[in-house]
Scaffold this motif. Structure first.
Motif, short mmCIF file in Angstrom:
data_model
loop_
_atom_site.label_atom_id
_atom_site.label_comp_id
_atom_site.label_asym_id
_atom_site.label_seq_id
_atom_site.Cartn_x
_atom_site.Cartn_y
_atom_site.Cartn_z
N PRO A 1 1.06 -1.22 0.20
CA PRO A 1 0.26 0.09 -0.07
C PRO A 1 1.02 0.88 0.10
CG PRO A 1 -0.68 -1.47 1.31
CD PRO A 1 0.39 -2.32 1.18
N GLY A 2 0.44 2.34 -0.46
CA GLY A 2 1.34 3.74 -1.38
C GLY A 2 1.54 4.07 0.73
N ASP A 3 0.52 4.28 1.53
CA ASP A 3 0.95 4.73 2.58
C ASP A 3 1.51 3.86 4.12
OD1 ASP A 3 -1.24 3.52 3.21
OD2 ASP A 3 -2.52 5.12 3.47
N LEU A 4 1.99 2.80 3.61
CA LEU A 4 2.92 1.87 4.04
C LEU A 4 4.40 1.89 4.25
CD1 LEU A 4 1.70 -1.83 5.31
CD2 LEU A 4 4.21 -1.21 4.02
N ALA A 5 5.25 1.57 5.27
CA ALA A 5 6.55 1.98 4.88
C ALA A 5 7.07 1.04 5.86
CB ALA A 5 7.21 3.11 4.91
N LEU B 1 7.91 9.63 3.91
CA LEU B 1 7.16 9.29 2.87
C LEU B 1 5.19 9.21 3.93
CD1 LEU B 1 7.11 7.39 0.31
CD2 LEU B 1 6.10 5.02 1.85
#
Lengths: 282, 274
Positions: free
Chosen positions: B92-96, B168
């Motif tokens: 997912p885009g907001d997972l680092a 991010l």
């Protein structure tokens, strides 16, 4: 916790790279350079003595060859032989490298291609490129295009094989990082991670390719050619102009050495991170 | 950043908003032609929005595999991972993620700054610079932006990796044994720093570790896994107020009690398959 505190905690000598080199390293390098050049001078001196003592005229002294070399560089040969040679070698090298990198990346990237191409590649690379020269001349004529093509054919293999290997063996951790932080898909992965990570190996292939380009250049100029250093050496031999023949060989050596030096300079710039990472002293 | 920052919300409220949910997850591995390894047996767990969860288990219990499945890096054989209600097919885009081996996850050809900016290509240059500066400040490496990662010590490199993650502006931070490769002193400092960053940014954090002390010190909740094929043995709430000080926390009777219980749980689980 303050900045200094935590930075201290993370370890002394945290910034190691700057400590490298220094006075001792510099002195070691100067000594190594002096020894290397001293040995070259010794060999040239031996050549000079042997040349003067020689009665068969098969070995002219170094001083005579060096004078002839200067004449070559300053005379007509510069434009009729030396420059065309260099142009062919470099054109062949550039074309071979480009083809090698592009095909190498493709083969490393799409692993499904390998079973198809493997045997054919193994065979093609086992065929020495000079062997194809007579055929190439027959098919395409004794032109510069043919020669450049054959030089490229010689240079392409080390570049292709190293690139394939480099692309295939990118650290899995880099790929994971890219999948988390580079959201642009496969093309972005290739451009931002795989290619930079494979650069050290691509450069290693290019270095071998450059050496092979010079070899292929000389060979291609010795067959059905009327110009170039390879042709000049052959011409001098047939006219029994031994001074000039030696000068041609010596010039090839000097050119090869200069090109390698230039390549190393480019490589050190492009791969500064790699040498730093490996802790190698430049 | 500020609008995302949440103050500590009481646990009861948080559990109502499940962010990451795993149901019946299973994963087999076959390494080459060898026999298949049953890495993850049957794992179900959920992580609430803003919660800090630590997953502990004996070594080789498939913790890393679990994290890779959770993040979308690896497809599970059984079960499902849902992130914010959606099935996870890719990261997912907001997972680092902060990986264990910083020297294999940071890019050695990029400077610290460019590593931190790596995930921000969609943003204008000035915003990228600002985000990187802010992230490096949080990990106290503002003076090292133009160094290369390999010029820094291990602990500093792992802080670069943390900076890359928080630059991010993620909602979820996954960490896979992030401090296992640094020395003990550095580890304590990094644990405190990471816990406070996670709290300050209101991150939902999932920490994978084999270190029981680290799990209790950092997390709101500790999930204990069994040996391979792993399943959840217990979930323990850590009711110790924040901000936590490492020495003070470790002196608490609750800490010792939790530590003993987790230790017994891990020790009691069946031995790993050969």
């Amino acid at each position: 916790m303050t900045t200094t505190e935590i930075n201290r905690v993370t370890g002394p000598g945290a910034v190691r790279a700057k400590a490298r080199g220094g006075f001792r390293g510099m002195r070691r390098r100067v000594t190594a350079l002096a020894l290397g050049w001293g040995f070259v001078a010794l060999l040239l001196g031996l050549w000079e003595m042997a040349g003067r003592a020689d009665t068969t005229a098969l070995l002219p002294p170094f001083s005579v060859v060096a004078t002839e070399l200067v004449d070559l560089i300053t005379g007509d040969a510069l434009m009729t032989d030396i420059m065309p040679s260099l142009a062919r070698a470099l054109a062949g090298f550039v074309i071979g490298s480009l083809v090698g990198v592009v095909l190498g990346v493709a083969l490393g990237w799409w692993r499904g291609l390998e079973p198809w191409c493997r045997s054919a590649l193994e065979f093609l690379r086992a065929v020495p490129a000079p062997a194809l020269l007579p055929l190439a001349i027959l098919a395409f004529g004794a032109s510069d295009t043919t020669r450049v093509g054959v030089i490229a054919l010689g240079a392409v293999w080390p570049v292709l094989l190293n690139t394939t290997d480099g692309v295939r063996r990118v650290e899995a951790g880099y790929i994971d990082s890219a999948r988390v932080y580079a959201r642009g898909g496969r093309a972005e992965l290739l451009r931002r991670v795989v290619l930079p990570a494979a650069t050290p190996q691509i450069m290693a292939g290019l270095r071998v390719g450059l050496a092979l380009s010079l070899i292929m250049m000389v060979i291609s100029e010795m067959i059905a050619s009327s110009s170039g250093l390879g042709n000049l050496i052959l011409r001098a031999q047939r006219l029994y102009a031994l001074d000039q023949m030696y000068a041609g060989v010596l010039l090839l050596g000097v050119l090869g050495w200069l090109l390698t030096l230039l390549f190393s300079a480019v490589e050190r710039r492009a791969l500064a991170w790699f040498y730093g990472l490996k802790g190698q002293d430049r | 950043m500020t609008e995302q920052t949440k103050q500590a919300v009481p646990m009861k409220e948080r559990t109502d908003h499940t962010l990451l949910e795993v149901t019946g997850l299973g994963k087999h591995f076959s390494l080459g032609t060898g026999p298949t390894t049953h890495a993850i047996g049957d794992v179900s767990l959920s992580v609430a929005d803003g919660e800090f969860v630590a997953i502990v288990g004996p070594s080789g219990c498939g913790k890393t595999t679990l994290l890779r499945c959770l993040s979308g890096l690896l497809r599970p054989d059984q079960g499902q991972v849902r992130y914010a209600g959606e099935p996870v097919n890719r990261v997912p885009g907001d997972l680092a993620i902060v990986f264990q081996e910083y020297n294999r996850s940071l890019f050695p050809w990029l400077t610290v700054r460019r590593n931190v900016e790596f995930g921000l290509t969609d943003l204008p240059r000035a915003v990228r610079r600002e985000r990187a500066r802010e992230a490096l400040e949080r990990v106290r490496l503002e003076g090292f932006a133009d160094h290369f990662p390999w010029q820094l010590s291990g602990g500093m490199q792992q802080r670069v990796a943390i900076a890359r993650a928080i630059a991010l502006h993620p909602r979820v931070l996954l960490m896979d044994e992030p401090f296992a490769s640094v020395d003990a002193q550095t580890r304590t400092a990094l644990e405190e720093m990471t816990a406070s960053i996670s709290a300050a940014l209101g991150l939902t954090t999932l920490l994978i570790t084999h270190d029981i002390d680290e799990a209790i010190f950092m997390a709101d909740r500790v999930v204990v896994l069994s040996a391979r094929p792993s399943r959840v043995v217990a979930e323990l709430q850590v009711d110790i107020s924040r901000p936590r000080d490492e020495l003070a926390v470790k002196a608490l009777p609750e800490f010792s009690e939790l530590r003993r219980r987790i230790h017994d749980l891990i020790g009691a689980s069946p031995a790993a398959e050969a």
